[in-house]
Design a protein around this motif. Structure first.
Motif, PDB file in Angstrom:
ATOM      1  N   PHE A  71     -16.182  -4.094  -6.983  1.00 55.61           N
ATOM      2  CA  PHE A  71     -16.075  -2.641  -6.865  1.00 55.61           C
ATOM      3  C   PHE A  71     -15.716  -2.237  -5.436  1.00 55.61           C
ATOM      4  CE2 PHE A  71     -18.935  -3.017 -10.595  1.00 55.61           C
ATOM      5  CZ  PHE A  71     -18.136  -2.353 -11.505  1.00 55.61           C
ATOM      6  N   ALA A  72     -16.285  -2.948  -4.459  1.00 54.11           N
ATOM      7  CA  ALA A  72     -15.959  -2.654  -3.069  1.00 54.11           C
ATOM      8  C   ALA A  72     -14.487  -2.944  -2.787  1.00 54.11           C
ATOM      9  CB  ALA A  72     -16.848  -3.476  -2.137  1.00 54.11           C
ATOM     10  N   PHE A  73     -13.981  -4.041  -3.371  1.00 52.58           N
ATOM     11  CA  PHE A  73     -12.577  -4.404  -3.187  1.00 52.58           C
ATOM     12  C   PHE A  73     -11.657  -3.343  -3.784  1.00 52.58           C
ATOM     13  CE2 PHE A  73      -8.700  -6.307  -4.924  1.00 52.58           C
ATOM     14  CZ  PHE A  73      -8.143  -6.866  -3.780  1.00 52.58           C
ATOM     15  N   VAL A  74     -11.985  -2.897  -5.007  1.00 52.80           N
ATOM     16  CA  VAL A  74     -11.164  -1.867  -5.666  1.00 52.80           C
ATOM     17  C   VAL A  74     -11.150  -0.584  -4.845  1.00 52.80           C
ATOM     18  CG1 VAL A  74     -10.987  -0.374  -7.691  1.00 52.80           C
ATOM     19  CG2 VAL A  74     -11.467  -2.816  -7.981  1.00 52.80           C
ATOM     20  N   LYS A  75     -12.331  -0.164  -4.382  1.00 53.04           N
ATOM     21  CA  LYS A  75     -12.428   1.077  -3.608  1.00 53.04           C
ATOM     22  C   LYS A  75     -11.630   0.988  -2.316  1.00 53.04           C
ATOM     23  CE  LYS A  75     -15.824   4.271  -1.624  1.00 53.04           C
ATOM     24  NZ  LYS A  75     -17.273   4.544  -1.406  1.00 53.04           N
ATOM     25  N   GLU A  76     -11.774  -0.140  -1.611  1.00 57.64           N
ATOM     26  CA  GLU A  76     -11.068  -0.306  -0.342  1.00 57.64           C
ATOM     27  C   GLU A  76      -9.559  -0.386  -0.551  1.00 57.64           C
ATOM     28  OE1 GLU A  76     -10.851  -3.409   3.462  1.00 57.64           O
ATOM     29  OE2 GLU A  76     -12.259  -3.755   1.809  1.00 57.64           O
ATOM     30  N   THR A  77      -9.136  -1.164  -1.561  1.00 56.32           N
ATOM     31  CA  THR A  77      -7.705  -1.307  -1.834  1.00 56.32           C
ATOM     32  C   THR A  77      -7.080   0.026  -2.215  1.00 56.32           C
ATOM     33  OG1 THR A  77      -8.053  -3.581  -2.590  1.00 56.32           O
ATOM     34  CG2 THR A  77      -5.980  -2.522  -3.215  1.00 56.32           C
ATOM     35  N   TRP A  78      -7.749   0.768  -3.082  1.00 54.82           N
ATOM     36  CA  TRP A  78      -7.229   2.068  -3.534  1.00 54.82           C
ATOM     37  C   TRP A  78      -7.090   3.037  -2.352  1.00 54.82           C
ATOM     38  CZ3 TRP A  78      -5.478   3.575  -8.281  1.00 54.82           C
ATOM     39  CH2 TRP A  78      -5.269   4.941  -8.481  1.00 54.82           C
ATOM     40  N   GLY A  79      -8.085   3.022  -1.464  1.00 59.53           N
ATOM     41  CA  GLY A  79      -8.044   3.926  -0.316  1.00 59.53           C
ATOM     42  C   GLY A  79      -6.970   3.571   0.692  1.00 59.53           C
ATOM     43  N   ASN A  80      -6.611   2.286   0.751  1.00 61.64           N
ATOM     44  CA  ASN A  80      -5.605   1.843   1.722  1.00 61.64           C
ATOM     45  C   ASN A  80      -4.175   1.966   1.216  1.00 61.64           C
ATOM     46  OD1 ASN A  80      -7.588   1.200   3.592  1.00 61.64           O
ATOM     47  ND2 ASN A  80      -7.743  -0.932   2.941  1.00 61.64           N
ATOM     48  N   LEU A  81      -4.016   2.257  -0.061  1.00 64.76           N
ATOM     49  CA  LEU A  81      -2.663   2.396  -0.614  1.00 64.76           C
ATOM     50  C   LEU A  81      -2.100   3.769  -0.250  1.00 64.76           C
ATOM     51  CD1 LEU A  81      -3.159   0.817  -4.167  1.00 64.76           C
ATOM     52  CD2 LEU A  81      -1.892  -0.167  -2.259  1.00 64.76           C
ATOM     53  N   VAL A  82      -1.027   3.774   0.525  1.00 68.90           N
ATOM     54  CA  VAL A  82      -0.389   5.030   0.955  1.00 68.90           C
ATOM     55  C   VAL A  82       0.938   5.173   0.229  1.00 68.90           C
ATOM     56  CG1 VAL A  82       0.505   6.351   2.895  1.00 68.90           C
ATOM     57  CG2 VAL A  82      -1.495   4.865   3.213  1.00 68.90           C
ATOM     58  N   ILE A  83       0.992   6.108  -0.707  1.00 69.51           N
ATOM     59  CA  ILE A  83       2.186   6.344  -1.507  1.00 69.51           C
ATOM     60  C   ILE A  83       2.458   7.844  -1.527  1.00 69.51           C
ATOM     61  CG2 ILE A  83       3.250   6.121  -3.792  1.00 69.51           C
ATOM     62  CD1 ILE A  83       1.378   3.729  -4.248  1.00 69.51           C
ATOM     63  N   HIS A  84       3.702   8.221  -1.306  1.00 69.40           N
ATOM     64  CA  HIS A  84       4.075   9.631  -1.257  1.00 69.40           C
ATOM     65  C   HIS A  84       4.880  10.013  -2.505  1.00 69.40           C
ATOM     66  CE1 HIS A  84       2.704   9.807   2.917  1.00 69.40           C
ATOM     67  NE2 HIS A  84       3.400   8.692   3.146  1.00 69.40           N
ATOM     68  N   GLY A  85       4.745  11.248  -2.914  1.00 70.22           N
ATOM     69  CA  GLY A  85       5.476  11.736  -4.082  1.00 70.22           C
ATOM     70  C   GLY A  85       4.609  12.644  -4.922  1.00 70.22           C
ATOM     71  N   LYS A  86       5.071  12.941  -6.137  1.00 71.00           N
ATOM     72  CA  LYS A  86       4.294  13.774  -7.040  1.00 71.00           C
ATOM     73  C   LYS A  86       3.026  13.035  -7.475  1.00 71.00           C
ATOM     74  CE  LYS A  86       8.203  16.415  -8.847  1.00 71.00           C
ATOM     75  NZ  LYS A  86       8.950  16.854 -10.053  1.00 71.00           N
ATOM     76  N   LYS A  87       2.020  13.824  -7.863  1.00 69.62           N
ATOM     77  CA  LYS A  87       0.708  13.259  -8.166  1.00 69.62           C
ATOM     78  C   LYS A  87       0.762  12.181  -9.238  1.00 69.62           C
ATOM     79  CE  LYS A  87      -4.040  14.661  -9.156  1.00 69.62           C
ATOM     80  NZ  LYS A  87      -4.943  15.814  -9.434  1.00 69.62           N
ATOM     81  N   ALA A  88       1.502  12.437 -10.318  1.00 72.72           N
ATOM     82  CA  ALA A  88       1.598  11.463 -11.402  1.00 72.72           C
ATOM     83  C   ALA A  88       2.239  10.170 -10.930  1.00 72.72           C
ATOM     84  CB  ALA A  88       2.388  12.053 -12.568  1.00 72.72           C
ATOM     85  N   TYR A  89       3.259  10.286 -10.079  1.00 74.07           N
ATOM     86  CA  TYR A  89       3.943   9.105  -9.554  1.00 74.07           C
ATOM     87  C   TYR A  89       3.022   8.310  -8.635  1.00 74.07           C
ATOM     88  CZ  TYR A  89       7.070   6.287  -6.663  1.00 74.07           C
ATOM     89  OH  TYR A  89       7.666   5.251  -5.987  1.00 74.07           O
TER      90      TYR A  89
END
Length: 271
Positions: A186-204
């Protein structure tokens, strides 16, 4: 590590295990079936942990291992269907724990019992309520946690799809959870998700984050557990679709089609 129940085999050999697992750096223990009933098989990567000894009694097969400087007992369970057999199994498990060196505990497999009112569907009765209470008491006495399913609610359905239940489960000691990789996951998922920087529309953004998270999880899975990619995603999806149909009241799948799915899932279908 993989815990298999109802193997219906009396003989196991290295050739079969190597083909099942996909490589030769593997260890295993097995409990032979009684005719075409029962049979247990536990398989794991050889470098996963250091094994001390294996053990078996009616209804379970286990190994005692050293992992991350901790002694761990791992049980592969296949409970009888009748209440007398279940009570004997629960007593034997508690007796084993009381008469062995302290450690952490992992019990996985088919317990043939439920813990909550919502786990069976299409079946009601006083006997189920009494048995459920006894099973919950066993879990408390063994001092383990019933790990909830992720996504799916049921693990078994009868031939006509009228009765569906959750009979398979993992029971883990709190020390095993803390020492293992469940909290780390769970810690890995939370950290990975927070570090992913993607720009665009919310669904994308959500779509791309999910895609990259899945890729990162595959790498994490190999690094932590050393499990090879068996390319089973498609089969898991098909089996989940069948379960969704059953859970929503549709007619049960044709038994021959179900057998084909199982054979393909285990890599036993040569076609």
């Amino acid at each position: 590590m993989c815990l298999l129940q109802e193997t219906k085999r009396t003989v196991f050999d290295y050739f079969m295990i190597h083909n099942l697992w996909g490589h030769k750096e593997v260890d295993w223990v097995a409990k032979e079936s009684c005719g075409l009933s029962g049979g247990l098989l536990s398989v794991w990567n050889r470098d996963l942990f250091s094994m001390r000894f294996s053990f078996t009694r009616d209804g379970f097969l286990g190994v005692c291992v050293e992992w991350k400087d901790v002694l761990i007992y791992i049980f592969n369970v296949n409970s009888p269907c009748n209440i007398a057999g279940k009570r004997k199994l629960w007593t034997d498990l508690i007796d084993f724990k009381m008469n062995n060196e302290p450690g952490e505990w992992c019990l996985g497999g088919d317990f043939n019992s439920i813990t909550t009112i919502g786990e069976p569907r299409g079946r009601k009765g006083i006997k189920d309520q009494l048995e459920r209470a006894e099973f919950v008491n066993f879990i408390d006495a063994f001092e383990v946690v019933d790990i909830p399913l992720a996504g799916k609610k049921f693990t078994w359905f009868n031939s006509v799809g009228i009765v569906i239940c959750r009979l398979n489960r993992f029971l883990l000691s709190e020390g095993f959870i803390e020492k293992g990789c469940i909290t780390n996951f769970f810690a890995f998922v939370k950290e990975t998700w927070g570090n992913l920087v993607i720009h665009g529309k919310k669904a994308y953004v959500i779509k791309e984050k999910m895609k990259r998270l899945k890729e990162n999880l595959k790498v994490w899975n190999r690094e932590v557990f050393g499990i090879m990619d068996f390319n089973i995603d498609k089969m898991v999806q098909e089996l989940n679709e069948v379960e969704d149909l059953i859970a929503n009241g549709y007619q049960a799948p044709n038994s021959s089609n179900s057998n084909v799915l199982v054979k393909r899932f285990l890599g036993a279908d040569s076609s």
